[in-house]
Write an enzyme that holds these catalytic residues in place. Structure first.
Site, mmCIF file in Angstrom:
data_model
loop_
_atom_site.group_PDB
_atom_site.id
_atom_site.type_symbol
_atom_site.label_atom_id
_atom_site.label_comp_id
_atom_site.label_asym_id
_atom_site.label_seq_id
_atom_site.Cartn_x
_atom_site.Cartn_y
_atom_site.Cartn_z
ATOM 1 N N ASP A 80 -37.252 -25.730 6.373
ATOM 2 C CA ASP A 80 -38.088 -26.979 7.026
ATOM 3 C C ASP A 80 -37.008 -28.057 7.716
ATOM 4 O O ASP A 80 -35.910 -27.869 7.451
ATOM 5 C CB ASP A 80 -39.295 -27.515 6.334
ATOM 6 N N ASP B 222 -46.109 -21.032 4.420
ATOM 7 C CA ASP B 222 -45.528 -21.358 3.177
ATOM 8 C C ASP B 222 -46.348 -21.983 2.182
ATOM 9 O O ASP B 222 -47.198 -22.741 2.885
ATOM 10 C CB ASP B 222 -44.000 -21.873 3.140
ATOM 11 N N CYS C 232 -53.703 -4.869 -10.609
ATOM 12 C CA CYS C 232 -52.404 -5.653 -10.513
ATOM 13 C C CYS C 232 -51.065 -4.678 -10.826
ATOM 14 O O CYS C 232 -51.206 -4.330 -12.051
ATOM 15 C CB CYS C 232 -52.043 -7.006 -10.752
ATOM 16 N N CYS D 260 -47.863 -5.701 -11.333
ATOM 17 C CA CYS D 260 -46.644 -6.466 -11.276
ATOM 18 C C CYS D 260 -46.206 -6.413 -12.919
ATOM 19 O O CYS D 260 -47.113 -6.079 -13.725
ATOM 20 C CB CYS D 260 -46.956 -7.903 -10.955
ATOM 21 N N CYS E 159 -48.682 -7.720 -15.601
ATOM 22 C CA CYS E 159 -49.990 -6.998 -15.577
ATOM 23 C C CYS E 159 -50.105 -5.795 -16.358
ATOM 24 O O CYS E 159 -50.755 -5.220 -17.183
ATOM 25 C CB CYS E 159 -50.764 -6.899 -14.486
ATOM 26 N N HIS F 279 -46.109 -12.638 -11.146
ATOM 27 C CA HIS F 279 -47.754 -12.210 -10.892
ATOM 28 C C HIS F 279 -48.121 -12.990 -9.656
ATOM 29 O O HIS F 279 -48.920 -12.174 -8.613
ATOM 30 C CB HIS F 279 -48.605 -12.253 -12.003
#
Lengths: 317, 317
Positions: free
Chosen positions: B92, B209, B247, B249, B252, B278
């Site tokens: 930015d 973002d 999920c 990940c 999980c 996650h």
């Protein structure tokens, strides 16, 4: 399930190289045990802990009985499953933390009544309850419940404390439920009095735990082949070199000292993650080298070389 | 080195599916960009960020100019190398943080003088300096330096702020050094006034973002296919289920809600690590599904299905 056993593979002077076999796997000794106080080795995924060479971790009975509670861990399938650490776990007895953390302790022959450091709630630890908690946690290695001898203590006070712990050790062994692959260890007693310690220790030390590598990892201290490095120090701000040229851990292979310094200055979680990883990797490598030196009958040379490298590092710093 | 280019692959109503190509790789759009404020996506290894499907991250010019400093990052080989993120980076312009974080701002036609929120030191940001800093960071996508319009602002105030940002955008583009694979983006202006925003935005949004997934991961909030979960809630204390059954990940697949709850209650770093992972994994999957829906011309159904699942989750909670 394997029997709980200890085999000595080599000796070199007073040192010995062995293998301890437990229900959840074998441990090469001498062994270092990373500390996983509250069912986590702080700032580390369990698979990352294993990657540093750690074959066993330590869990704290005192912390786990208060939060989340031993019965709750048991309902979750035990500590291995709860925290996703499939390898061996040793739990301490809670005796040390009751003395160092809890408030309003009352000790008598039966055990200790104390108040939690978290919420002031009242709890009782006896040899029988400590062993039961460690059973609920599914600990491979249960520690006998002992009184942590105060410091300072006179010889007579230390002798009485040791005698109490010996009576508690007998009760602990009585309470321990024998199962294949599970064992119970005693704890060296005697405070700082050599004669008492000697009468208690007898066969030496094959395993030890310490928060130093993990706690230091959270306070910007790193252990390296050439000594201790404080990454908060401004002299690292522009240093493109890795933390330790001889280290293969993620912190050393993918980042500069300048970056690690930046993370430490900013208080970033990644600093704790990378430096804890590095420190455990360093300890893992050191123990592996120690074991190899004992097996080769070259311990004395190894120790001399270690101190030389550390001294050279201090001189260069 | 590839040219900086944007190709539209598919359209579905007002939505479009594209590929943006930069010096450090391609980005499938619409894209979510995890925020790496201080040269780290908090509590994540960069390879873990990539594993969530993120193809680009955002760095903050304001934070990096103050600490470690843009010239220092340049001397370390640029931000990609410094933080071990080999993929695209958007930075930015610093305009927003100067307004939201810095003290004692003075804005005039030339730029902004402000005091650091870290140590009170005095700094100047102009369009030219903002672009130079982003060049030093080696940002694939430089953002034009803009005034962050205050809120509330009248239509006339917002119009004047937008006009200033447009003059600064021209200076930013002038200061930008063209190189293959590197580009400069403008920023939608107009405050909350639809007519101004429309005249500024023109072609819509392909990338965004937000700190929500990473910040929430550090405060026990998890996003799931069936809604938001607060893992501090006591109802998770004995829950053996994973956070999100759908999920894949690490949080999980390897842990129960009971364990994640325990980590959150204890304030353990591993809670931040697992829940950030996650949440980014969830955002990555959501964006991948959105892109597939646009490519298949099925965006409307996808959006309806998303809201249904979230509503069912709220009803069940």
């Amino acid at each position: 399930m394997s029997a709980f056993s200890f085999e000595i593979l080599a000796q070199d002077g007073a040192a010995r190289r062995g293998v301890l076999t437990t229900a959840h796997g074998a441990i090469d000794t001498p062994a270092f045990m990373p500390v996983g106080t509250a069912a986590t080795v702080k700032a580390m995924l369990p698979e990352s802990v294993a990657s540093t060479g750690a074959q066993i971790i330590l869990g704290n009975t005192y912390h786990l009985m208060l939060r989340p509670g031993a019965e709750r861990v048991a309902a979750q399938g035990g500590l291995h499953r709860f925290m996703n650490w499939p390898s061996p776990i040793l739990t301490d007895s809670g005796g040390y933390q009751v003395m160092s953390l809890a408030a309003l302790r009352e000790i008598d022959e039966s055990g200790v009544v104390f108040r939690s450091h978290l919420d002031g709630s009242r709890h009782t630890l006896t040899p029988e309850r400590s062993i039961e908690i460690q059973h609920l946690l599914d600990s491979d290695i249960t520690m006998a419940f002992d009184e942590c001898t105060p410091f300072p203590a006179t010889l007579e006070q230390a002798r009485q404390s040791m005698a109490l712990s010996m009576r508690w050790a007998a009760r602990s062994r009585e309470a321990f439920r024998k199962r294949p692959g599970y064992g119970i260890f005693g704890i060296v007693q005697g405070g700082v009095h050599p004669a008492l310690r000697q009468s208690s220790a007898a066969r030496g030390i094959d395993m030890f735990d310490c928060v130093l590598p993990t706690r230091s990892g959270r306070t910007a201290q790193a252990f390296t082949s050439t000594g201790t490095v404080n990454l908060r120090n401004a002299r690292h701000a522009d240093d493109k070199d890795p933390l330790d040229r001889e280290c293969g851990c993620p912190a050393c292979t993918s980042y500069s000292r300048a970056y690690l310094h930046h993370l430490c200055r900013c208080g970033e979680i990644l600093a704790s993650m990378l430096l804890t990883w590095h420190n455990l990797h360093y300890y893992g490598g050191l123990m592996r080298a120690l074991r190899a030196a004992i097996a080769a009958g070259a311990l004395e040379d190894f120790v001399a070389g270690f101190h030389d490298a550390q001294a050279r590092g201090r001189a260069a710093a």
